[in-house]
Write a protein that holds these residues in place. Sequence first.
Motif, PDB file in Angstrom:
ATOM      1  N   PHE A  37      35.788  25.562  54.225  1.00  0.00           N
ATOM      2  CA  PHE A  37      36.620  25.849  55.397  1.00  0.00           C
ATOM      3  C   PHE A  37      37.004  27.320  55.459  1.00  0.00           C
ATOM      4  O   PHE A  37      36.922  27.965  56.511  1.00  0.00           O
ATOM      5  N   ALA A  38      37.433  27.882  54.330  1.00  0.00           N
ATOM      6  CA  ALA A  38      37.852  29.282  54.305  1.00  0.00           C
ATOM      7  C   ALA A  38      36.725  30.207  54.737  1.00  0.00           C
ATOM      8  O   ALA A  38      36.952  31.182  55.491  1.00  0.00           O
ATOM      9  N   LEU A  39      35.518  29.936  54.302  1.00  0.00           N
ATOM     10  CA  LEU A  39      34.387  30.797  54.621  1.00  0.00           C
ATOM     11  C   LEU A  39      33.920  30.591  56.061  1.00  0.00           C
ATOM     12  O   LEU A  39      33.566  31.556  56.752  1.00  0.00           O
ATOM     13  N   GLU A  40      33.942  29.342  56.521  1.00  0.00           N
ATOM     14  CA  GLU A  40      33.594  29.090  57.924  1.00  0.00           C
ATOM     15  C   GLU A  40      34.638  29.710  58.854  1.00  0.00           C
ATOM     16  O   GLU A  40      34.305  30.252  59.917  1.00  0.00           O
ATOM     17  N   LEU A  41      35.896  29.637  58.442  1.00  0.00           N
ATOM     18  CA  LEU A  41      36.960  30.260  59.221  1.00  0.00           C
ATOM     19  C   LEU A  41      36.736  31.757  59.340  1.00  0.00           C
ATOM     20  O   LEU A  41      36.895  32.337  60.425  1.00  0.00           O
ATOM     21  N   ALA A  54      29.071  23.703  56.187  1.00  0.00           N
ATOM     22  CA  ALA A  54      30.398  24.190  56.573  1.00  0.00           C
ATOM     23  C   ALA A  54      30.673  23.923  58.048  1.00  0.00           C
ATOM     24  O   ALA A  54      31.787  23.521  58.422  1.00  0.00           O
ATOM     25  N   ALA A  55      29.671  24.132  58.906  1.00  0.00           N
ATOM     26  CA  ALA A  55      29.857  23.892  60.341  1.00  0.00           C
ATOM     27  C   ALA A  55      30.062  22.408  60.631  1.00  0.00           C
ATOM     28  O   ALA A  55      30.886  22.027  61.483  1.00  0.00           O
ATOM     29  N   ARG A  56      29.325  21.555  59.923  1.00  0.00           N
ATOM     30  CA  ARG A  56      29.493  20.112  60.115  1.00  0.00           C
ATOM     31  C   ARG A  56      30.865  19.650  59.603  1.00  0.00           C
ATOM     32  O   ARG A  56      31.509  18.788  60.209  1.00  0.00           O
ATOM     33  N   LEU A  57      31.313  20.225  58.509  1.00  0.00           N
ATOM     34  CA  LEU A  57      32.643  19.915  57.995  1.00  0.00           C
ATOM     35  C   LEU A  57      33.711  20.342  58.998  1.00  0.00           C
ATOM     36  O   LEU A  57      34.697  19.631  59.219  1.00  0.00           O
ATOM     37  N   TRP A  58      33.537  21.506  59.599  1.00  0.00           N
ATOM     38  CA  TRP A  58      34.488  21.995  60.614  1.00  0.00           C
ATOM     39  C   TRP A  58      34.584  20.998  61.767  1.00  0.00           C
ATOM     40  O   TRP A  58      35.680  20.654  62.213  1.00  0.00           O
ATOM     41  N   ALA A  59      33.433  20.549  62.249  1.00  0.00           N
ATOM     42  CA  ALA A  59      33.416  19.585  63.345  1.00  0.00           C
ATOM     43  C   ALA A  59      34.119  18.288  62.941  1.00  0.00           C
ATOM     44  O   ALA A  59      34.860  17.693  63.735  1.00  0.00           O
ATOM     45  N   ALA A  60      33.909  17.857  61.691  1.00  0.00           N
ATOM     46  CA  ALA A  60      34.583  16.658  61.203  1.00  0.00           C
ATOM     47  C   ALA A  60      36.090  16.868  61.137  1.00  0.00           C
ATOM     48  O   ALA A  60      36.871  15.964  61.470  1.00  0.00           O
ATOM     49  N   GLY A  61      36.517  18.072  60.725  1.00  0.00           N
ATOM     50  CA  GLY A  61      37.937  18.375  60.678  1.00  0.00           C
ATOM     51  C   GLY A  61      38.577  18.298  62.050  1.00  0.00           C
ATOM     52  O   GLY A  61      39.690  17.769  62.213  1.00  0.00           O
ATOM     53  N   CYS A  62      37.885  18.822  63.052  1.00  0.00           N
ATOM     54  CA  CYS A  62      38.393  18.740  64.429  1.00  0.00           C
ATOM     55  C   CYS A  62      38.526  17.287  64.866  1.00  0.00           C
ATOM     56  O   CYS A  62      39.530  16.891  65.478  1.00  0.00           O
ATOM     57  N   GLU A  63      37.523  16.490  64.543  1.00  0.00           N
ATOM     58  CA  GLU A  63      37.535  15.087  64.954  1.00  0.00           C
ATOM     59  C   GLU A  63      38.636  14.308  64.244  1.00  0.00           C
ATOM     60  O   GLU A  63      39.365  13.522  64.867  1.00  0.00           O
ATOM     61  N   LEU A  64      38.790  14.518  62.949  1.00  0.00           N
ATOM     62  CA  LEU A  64      39.753  13.736  62.170  1.00  0.00           C
ATOM     63  C   LEU A  64      41.197  14.130  62.453  1.00  0.00           C
ATOM     64  O   LEU A  64      42.103  13.286  62.343  1.00  0.00           O
TER      65      LEU A  64
END
Length: 321
Positions: A191-195, A296-306
């Motif tokens: 998350f930190a790096l994608e951010l 990382a991008a897929r995790l970001w999308a999951a974070g938005c959804e959750l």
Amino acid sequence: MPSTPRDPRWNVHRLPRAGGKNVLVTGGNAGIGYFVAEQLAGTGATVVLGSRNRAKAEDAIASIGARVPGAKVRHVPLDLADHASLKASVDALGLDRLDAVVHNAGVALDHPPRRETTDGHELMFATNHLGHFALTHHLAPLLTATPGSRIVTTGSFAAKTERLDLDDLQSMRDYQPKRAYARSKLAQMLFALELDRRLRAAGSATLSVLVHPGGALDSLTPSRPPVHVRTTGERLRGLPLGLVVQGKDAAAWSAVRAVLDPGVRGGQMWSPRAFGLRGAPRIEPLWNHLADTTTAARLWAAGCELTGIELSFTDRTDTVR
């Protein structure tokens, strides 16, 4: 002259003055977070301890005040497992600018059974990753209002050998507490790096910096009663381990440097100098799996959804869905 990331003049015991700066430290009432708060308070910064437990936060404030005359430290209620409460916590800061947030708080469970938050999320993933994801959303207006602000995210050496299962982020299928913890910290690091990538793409002046504390043991940590009390026996038993790991006071150095050093850049990872386990902070090359931008991008999308949040630093009209 501003320091650079390799500047030998950086001294963990002689930190630059930071009067006028505001810093939020999640989990700043205990452990590594306490020492991050204590060290930052010593620079003259105003430090806010984000904590669920008011009594423990008050103990930490009293301990810091006893060691740092004139320390400007206060508490704001913060429960990262309760995502609906986070906006109220940010409002309670009462600030019009925020120079840095240190995403430090974390939950580590050692034994089954698997536990869930009221939102139905696995507790460690919900607290360590999703809570900080949502908190960043609510802090974004304060951070963007502050030139050169920093989001400092604390990872873990435990994440070095782990990999995410994007199809089972909540550990529904095979819950193993230590693995779930390590994966929640890996999620935070990704998350930190994608951010940082998204901040750079948006042309933001806010930096996202990743740190990890190395090996930190209570037996090597100096006493700060009533926050932490180390007995003589514990200190003596811990001395041999001091060759390879360190106390929580030293484990705080990477985060403190990430907050204060003008030579720090977004997307960097700072860790203890000796094998990533102990010593003064330095830049560590990213582990191979941390450079996986697709995950990382897929995790970001999951974070938005959750969380029901579209986290963005470009359009502050974004809302909770």
